[in-house]
Design a protein around this motif. Structure first.
Motif, short mmCIF file in Angstrom:
data_model
loop_
_atom_site.label_atom_id
_atom_site.label_comp_id
_atom_site.label_asym_id
_atom_site.label_seq_id
_atom_site.Cartn_x
_atom_site.Cartn_y
_atom_site.Cartn_z
N ALA A 447 38.15 -115.74 13.17
CA ALA A 447 38.76 -117.02 12.82
C ALA A 447 37.72 -118.02 12.31
CB ALA A 447 39.49 -117.60 14.04
N ASP A 450 36.38 -116.78 8.80
CA ASP A 450 37.37 -116.99 7.75
C ASP A 450 37.77 -118.45 7.60
OD1 ASP A 450 37.37 -114.31 7.18
OD2 ASP A 450 39.03 -113.85 8.53
N LYS A 452 39.48 -120.33 9.51
CA LYS A 452 40.87 -120.61 9.88
C LYS A 452 40.95 -121.73 10.92
CE LYS A 452 42.62 -115.97 8.90
NZ LYS A 452 43.20 -114.72 9.46
#
Length: 474
Positions: A447, A450, A452
């Motif tokens: 996470a 990336d 996110k």
């Protein structure tokens, strides 16, 4: 190279240390000569502080008398079992040995040694260019003794043995590695008869230790153009004895009219590309081994043609066994080579597609401090003859480098590690080290990589609890 008369050689050797050695030998009524590499390098105009002296008689006696004359600034090491002594004085290392003749048994490179003449000593030398001697005694100071035409071979750029090369190489098989090493370092050619003897005696390397082979191989690897040595090793059969995994790359198979490239010569091109950019021995090793897994991964696919899927992974698994066999260091240097072999396809895959922040973050996280070396290796790996495609790759690599520089500037190395670690995860869910902990850690790491979620405690905790519920942990 330059040619010198005896008078010019006397002028070149007109240094206190050489006169002192000669006078010391005169006092002991012994003939002495500077020999080997120091003489060779005079003609090649290469400076050297390593001096080898042959004494017709006891080299230890001359060394000990010289040390007394030099006083406290000189240090002597005596090796009586070998009949040698080393005098260290200022920035010089002077090795003294008595002239000797040698005879060998077939299963050992350790000779039976007897006292001999200068001629005996020159006969036992490995190559003509290393068999020259210059006398240091006052009456003949500076006179060159060159019975095998070493000067001519230096001028012609030839490596040749003084006597029958089959005997020279069979007696001491390490000389075969030295033959290739000198040819590589000096950019000389190996004389035909000498090269044929390499081929006939390649199997004799079996009696040489991995450490000795590795030492010569590393010197070849550190030369300005290491491919010269690797080609000679391959053509002579020596490479198959020491690095069969690399030698096995020298093959091209064709099916249905479709052939794959020769991965051996591609590897050498990559190695030379790296050598032009870096003197890092272990980065050069990574270049040599980067495609070594291709022989084990090669498959024929009717639609795709030849494939080498996971050759980077298989190659990385082969690195430890290769290093162990050659007695190369099994420490961080081996792990560095292994990591670069494993990761060398990643930047190329990124550069072949859209260069995203997420992909670059992951690459930087996995490569760590070796990211710049990895990029050097991967750029060297672009050897396509299609200039348009090659330019496209290089342009995309430039974009990858720019993104890496931007990430470094923003200190992503620190930010990429989630603020919630494995110890805290185990404490929260009352777990011991197990697969579930690894799954939760990877979820948080993915996470962050990336982008996110922010690498902050509150959003990561929400994600952690959500994943834990899906896994039935709470």
């Amino acid at each position: 190279m330059r040619l010198y008369s005896d008078a010019q050689l006397a002028e070149i050797l007109d240094k206190d240390i050489f006169h002192l050695i000669g006078d010391t030998a005169d006092e002991l009524q012994l003939d002495c000569y500077v020999v080997g590499g120091y003489v060779r390098d005079i003609f090649l105009e290469r400076p050297s502080n390593d001096i080898d002296v042959v004494v017709v008689g006891s080299g230890i006696r001359v060394a000990d008398a010289l040390r007394r004359k030099l006083g406290r600034k000189a240090h002597i090491s005596v090796f009586r079992n070998f009949g040698t002594a080393q005098v260290k004085y200022r920035d010089m290392e002077i090795e003294f040995v008595g002239a000797r003749r040698e005879s060998y048994s077939h299963d050992s490179r350790k000779p039976v040694v007897e006292d001999g003449t200068l001629e005996d000593d020159q006969n036992r030398r490995d190559f003509t260019i290393n068999a020259m001697a210059i006398q240091l005694n006052r009456a003949h100071f500076g006179e060159l003794v060159d019975p095998f035409g070493g000067i001519d071979d230096l001028e012609d750029g030839i490596i040749r043995t003084p006597l029958d090369p089959d005997i020279t190489f069979s007696d001491d098989p390490l000389r075969m590695m030295r033959c290739v090493r000198f040819a590589t370092q000096l950019r000389f050619f190996i004389e035909d008869e000498t090269f044929d003897a390499l081929t006939r005696n390649a199997h004799r390397l079996e009696i040489i230790s991995g450490e000795r082979i590795s030492d010569e191989l590393n010197k070849i690897m550190l030369s300005p153009q290491p491919s010269r040595g690797l080609v000679d090793l391959q053509r002579s059969g020596l490479l198959g004895m020491i690095l069969p995994e690399v030698a096995a790359l020298d093959i091209v198979e064709t099916r249905c009219g479709r052939a794959h490239k020769n991965n051996f010569y591609h590897t050498l091109e990559v190695l030379d590309n790296v050598a032009r950019q870096s003197g890092n021995l272990w980065l050069r090793w990574a270049a040599l081994l980067h495609d070594v897994g291709k022989t084990r991964s090669k498959r024929w696919d009717q639609q795709l043609g030849w494939t080498f899927h996971n050759h980077n992974y298989l190659g990385a698994k082969m690195v430890p066994e290769i290093f162990r066999r050659l007695k190369e260091p099994m420490d961080s240097k081996m792990k560095y080579v292994q990591k670069l072999v494993d990761l060398h396809m990643r930047p190329i895959a990124i550069a072949d597609e859209e260069v995203t922040d997420s992909a670059v973050r992951r690459l930087m996280n996995d490569a760590g401090d070796d990211i710049d070396d990895l990029m050097t290796l991967c750029e060297a790996d672009i050897t396509s003859k299609n200039q348009v495609r090659k330019r496209q790759f290089l342009d995309n690599f430039r974009m990858v480098r720019e993104k890496l520089a931007d990430l470094k500037e923003r200190d992503y190395k620190r930010l990429l590690q989630p603020v919630i670690d494995g110890n805290e995860i185990m404490e929260m869910f009352h777990l011991k080290p197990c697969r579930e902990v690894g799954t939760l850690k990877q979820c948080l790491k993915d996470a962050v990589l990336d982008n996110k979620v922010q690498n902050e405690r509150e959003p990561l905790m929400q994600l952690l609890m959500q994943k834990a519920r899906q896994m039935g942990l709470c």
